[in-house]
Design an enzyme around this catalytic site. Structure first.
Site, mmCIF file in Angstrom:
data_model
loop_
_atom_site.group_PDB
_atom_site.id
_atom_site.type_symbol
_atom_site.label_atom_id
_atom_site.label_comp_id
_atom_site.label_asym_id
_atom_site.label_seq_id
_atom_site.Cartn_x
_atom_site.Cartn_y
_atom_site.Cartn_z
ATOM 1 N N GLU A 95 0.878 -1.181 0.000
ATOM 2 C CA GLU A 95 0.000 0.000 0.000
ATOM 3 C C GLU A 95 0.905 1.218 0.000
ATOM 4 O O GLU A 95 1.726 1.407 0.904
ATOM 5 C CB GLU A 95 -0.900 0.022 1.238
ATOM 6 C CG GLU A 95 -1.855 1.213 1.251
ATOM 7 C CD GLU A 95 -2.312 1.596 2.641
ATOM 8 O OE1 GLU A 95 -2.162 2.774 3.009
ATOM 9 O OE2 GLU A 95 -2.782 0.698 3.357
ATOM 10 N N CYS B 93 -1.737 8.661 4.245
ATOM 11 C CA CYS B 93 -1.652 8.347 2.819
ATOM 12 C C CYS B 93 -2.966 8.693 2.118
ATOM 13 O O CYS B 93 -2.989 8.915 0.908
ATOM 14 C CB CYS B 93 -1.282 6.886 2.608
ATOM 15 S SG CYS B 93 -2.247 5.722 3.571
#
Length: 963
Positions: free
Chosen positions: A716, A750
């Protein structure tokens, strides 16, 4: 009188609902009054009579309206639809809003008998900026001046008055900012109250959400103790009967009135935020709801609190706000002889009911209209709330207007209705803890509006004793490497703990031991492994204070962020345990020909290297580790170099929960050194990584160059996350969501918003709102509850962000807003949040990991070419936000966007495990999504077992079927 002493702690569902049940059983609704069940029979009779008299006019009005609308739709053509709808909104606005200005409202009330007595409310949502608050303050001052100039000398209860919403006067109106609120807001409201007192005009503090109750009462207490207004009888407050604390608030108000020697007016309402309170409690993982979950319980609570108000009639002037015929009749039955009180109703609702009651009943008390005042552009949110409230199936107004509902049902006795119910609480609304059903427990949260819980969280940050020391698990009992200091990024002078880094030999030994222990762990079975994860979740909850302290001190998290992260870690444990029990515990039987058994089982791959980031040092760390463990793998976990302490505690808790030490190893190390050993080790069965795209690409290349088995990479990575706002969006909500998405956690998520596309028609206004909201951001030590934005992770990160900001502004990028760091009182790695305006989205070529928001204007006709094309060209696909009130617009965007998580009309952060599985595509990750139903499968290998059951000489199963 301070509420922080615990006077108003929310009772749990059992306590609150049992109180009602006991009253039903005894037939006595008050310990101090003798109202018997016959009171409610009489009330139902009165209500039946009133409703029966009124049922025909609404039917006729409905039929005429339907006919008119149908005729209109046949006559008008598409080009004039927009104009027609605008006119319709003006008409509807006139039905619900008394006037656009206070003077217009007063002029209308002077000409309309049913509006002769009003409580005026200046329309508008809560202030987002100080400019908003100042505008509302001036509107309240003007309203008081205008109301005060009318009908001078008339008794105060016979004059129109003003209702004030405290959140309209203070952008930071919550308990976390109590000090600021009392310093900044209390004097403003005090000045308004004195102004009302000079005019002898009533002044009522409106109700807010449940988590603002304590704060509202603190402000109200300051007003009540003002010696300058002690003889004035116009101070009032609104109490919501759907709130379980309502009776305690009434007792508190009565005690305050007696102590200060004044009369206090109390408007009793059913409640205005019921659906939001239910959702908020579930989202926050609270122990119970602050409101009743059945409408009839609220109706009964209203009547019980009516008795309570009458009991204190020597110091309280009751004002009963209702449109329910049964409630009106019950209040009349409950009133003591000679009691003074009034009824209230919303403008545009309940007029027929109250007028008929006044016609039928001699001595019916005065009726005051709650009368909104404001421009039609401020009407929408208010109008939607009114329509939702009265369009609900349980609403009196809805049932009253519904021809299919019998009149006696409309005035149903709430006591009988609750007695007939299967349970005291609504079975269709799960308690927050039971939100996810039998499969898993919801994580436990904090009520930030509860003074006791807030005080407990602040106290948990104080710790004495030995500082924690994180060390490689292979070195248990013998610390060989020189420890490094871990310091607080918010206060660099504060030492938080120590860490000893792993050597190459430590890392290799960890993989060796994990490889040897893996098979026994895999063979132990998914049920056993799931039980270990549930045990770990319980330990996370038990050690929450210690974990929160480390998240705040080591990672620079604010208190709400720290609590949310512990909750997410707990959710990962429980969710993956449930997934493992469902999919890994037993083989899946597959269909096939008779005489043959085919089964598919899931087993661990080997040793997983889990590499986690510093921005979620507990949740992402544990999310990776627990997924790998429960799938049957052993794990070597490398925490981020900046945040090893909280990760070390998490590993300790997993070991205590039953995960063998050789199955899970903790190796704090530099990333390059760890990669040199881990990516080449023969026991490696896979890599789970969260971090930068460039690092993920390096790992991918290194794995491809390995000899032997091909192992998976679950990555990720980041993203240049965008939000698209068109001209139909509700800009106040957009501003809230932009501030939350861009600046929460100092922009170090993020999922954080980096690029805001806003349609040029509304760009200036939205930028103004965002800039005003940025003025209200409190930057500083995250251990203080009033802090909104803490530091970035270290001084190196702050320097990189400063360098980037200087570089782009020197190239001509416009600085729209930069926050002030003068308020910061500690020496730390702080970076001022800022908003920049780009000429073109393609100017942003990299993810700047911090509180920097980039704004780009666009024209509606260029949505595809300038906006969606730019998002695609960037190559990232993690999160995307869309704000529009036109469904076809967001559907068009969703159809074109290659993005993992898309959020419509809300913020873009805070994905919940099992609810919003998180992960991107393209440059933003490999998938599958963390916290989703497909994640565990990537950590497993599949094995099919086929057994020929007829090899022993015959197919017994087939032969036994018979003819």
């Amino acid at each position: 009188m301070c509420l922080a002493e615990g006077l108003l702690r929310i009772p749990d569902d059992e306590t609150a609902d049992r109180l009602i049940a006991d009253k039903i059983a005894s037939g006595n609704w008050s310990a101090h009054a003798g109202a018997s069940h016959s009171t409610w029979v009489n009330a139902s009779t009165w209500g039946l009579m009133l409703t029966g008299k009124l049922i025909e006019p609404p039917k006729l009005a409905r039929e005429e309206t339907t006919s008119w609308v149908q005729g209109l739709s046949r006559r008008i053509s598409a080009p004039v639809l927009r104009s027609a709808f605008r006119q319709a909104m003006r008409i509807i606005g006139g039905e619900f809003v008394v006037g656009r200005t206070i003077q217009e409202a007063l002029d209308r009330s002077a000409k309309t008998s049913e509006l002769s007595l009003c409580s005026f409310d200046m329309l508008g949502e809560g202030a987002r900026t100080w400019a908003d608050a100042e505008r509302y303050r001036k509107s309240y001052e003007q309203a008081l001046d205008a109301i005060g100039s009318q009908r001078k000398g008339t008794p105060i209860d016979e004059r129109s008055n003003l209702s004030v919403k405290l959140s309209a006067l203070e952008p930071k109106y919550d308990l976390m900012h109590e000090g600021l609120v009392m310093q900044r807001l209390a004097p403003i409201v005090g000045d308004l109250a004195r102004r009302a007192a000079r005019f002898d005009v009533g002044f009522t503090i409106d109700a807010e959400e449940a988590d603002r109750l304590d704060l509202s009462l603190n402000v109200f207490e300051a007003l009540a103790r003002d010696k300058q207004t002690q003889s004035w009888q116009g101070l009032g407050i609104v109490i919501q009967a759907y709130g379980k604390r309502a009776p305690y608030v009434i007792e508190w108000v009565a005690a305050l009135a007696r102590e200060t020697g004044r009369r206090i007016c109390v408007r009793l309402v059913k409640g205005a935020y019921w659906d939001a309170e239910i959702k908020r409690a579930q989202e926050r993982g609270l122990s119970s709801f602050p409101v009743f979950t059945r409408k009839v319980s609220t109706d009964i609570s209203y009547l019980a609190n009516t008795e309570r108000l009458f009991k204190h009639r020597d110091v309280i002037y009751p004002m009963f706000a209702t449109h329910n015929a049964h409630t009106i009749a019950a209040v009349l039955e409950l009133r003591p002889p000679g009691a003074k009180f009034e009824f209230q109703r919303l403008h545009g609702m309940g007029a027929l009911l109250h007028a008929e009651a006044q016609r039928q009943i001699d001595g019916f008390p005065r009726v005051r209209a709650y009368a909104p005042v404001g421009q039609h552009e401020e009407l929408l949110s208010y109008l939607v709330r009114r329509l939702l409230e009265n369009g609900a199936n349980s609403s009196f107004v809805n049932r009253f207007m519904n021809e299919s509902v019998p009149v006696d049902t409309v005035v149903e006795d709430p006591i009988a209705a609750l007695q007939a119910a299967d349970s005291m609480t609504n079975p269709h609304i799960p308690l927050p803890n039971n939100l996810y059903g039998a499969s898993r427990e919801n994580s436990s949260g904090v009520d930030w509006g509860n003074p006791q819980q807030l005080a407990e969280q602040i106290a948990s940050l104080q710790k004495s004793g030995e500082l924690p020391h994180a060390a490689p698990s292979t070195l248990v009992g013998k610390i060989e490497s020189t420890p490094h200091e871990v310091r607080n990024p918010a206060n660099l002078s504060e030492l938080v703990g120590y860490v000893s880094a792993a050597s190459k030999e430590d890392i290799a030994l960890a993989f060796d031991k994990a490889g040897q222990a893996r098979k026994a762990w895999d063979d132990a079975g998914a049920t056993h492994r799931a039980a270990c994860l549930v045990g770990a979740a319980d330990k996370l909850r038990a050690h929450r204070a210690e974990l929160v302290r480390l998240l705040v001190k080591e990672a620079g998290k604010t208190l709400p962020d720290a609590i949310a992260e512990v909750r997410e870690a707990e959710d990962f444990c429980r969710y993956y345990a449930a997934q493992a029990r469902e999919h890994f515990a037993e083989p899946t039987v597959l269909p096939g020909p008779t005489g043959e058994d085919n089964k598919l089982s899931l087993r661990g791959r080997g040793v997983f290297a889990c590499i986690s980031p510093w921005n979620f040092p507990l949740a992402i760390f544990l999310g990776q580790v627990t997924a790998a463990l429960v799938a049957g793998n052993s794990v070597v976990a490398k925490p981020a170099e900046s945040t090893p302490l909280v990760a070390a505690l998490a590993v300790r808790l997993l070991h205590e929960a039953g995960v063998p030490r050789d199955v899970l190893h903790f190796v704090p190390a530099a990333g390059k050194m760890f990669g040199e050993v881990a990516l080449k080790h023969p026991a490696l069965g896979g890599v789970c990584f969260t971090g930068s795209t460039s690092t993920a690409q390096f790992i991918n290349r290194a794995l491809a160059a390995r000899d032997g088995a091909i192992v998976p990479l679950i990555a990720e990575t980041g993203g240049i996350n965008a939000m698209i706002v068109d001209s139909s969006a509700l800009l106040e909500q957009v501003a809230d969501d932009v501030l939350t998405s861009a600046f929460t956690s100092a922009g170090q998520r993020c999922s954080a918003l980096r690029l805001l596309f806003v349609q040029d028609d509304v760009a200036d206004r939205l930028i103004e709102l965002i800039a005003g909201g940025m003025n209200e951001l409190h930057i500083g030590d995250p251990s203080l509850p009033s802090t909104d934005v803490g530091p970035v992770i270290n001084q190196s990160a702050a320097s990189k962000l400063e360098d980037y900001s200087k570089k782009v502004t020197q190239k001509g990028v416009k600085m729209l807003k930069q926050c002030d760091l003068n308020q910061v009182r500690t020496e730390g790695s702080y970076f001022a949040p800022r908003m920049l305006e780009l000429n073109n989205a393609r100017e942003l070529t990299s993810e700047e990991f911090g509180p920097i928001l980039h704004v780009v204007r666009f024209k509606r006709e260029n949505l595809q070419s300038d906006v969606l094309a730019a998002i695609r060209e960037a190559g990232y696909g993690l999160t995307l936000g869309v704000h529009t009130r036109i469904e076809s617009v967001w559907q068009e965007i969703v159809a074109e966007a290659a993005v993992g998580n898309i959020y419509i009309n809300r913020n873009m952060i805070g994905a919940v495990v099992g609810v919003q599985p998180f992960g991107g595509e393209g440059l933003s990750g490999t998938g599958p999504k963390a916290g989703g139903p497909h994640y565990l499968f990537r950590f497993a290998t599949e094995r099919t077992l086929t057994v020929n059951t007829v090899a022993t000489g015959g197919n017994a199963r087939l032969l036994s079927l018979g003819s």
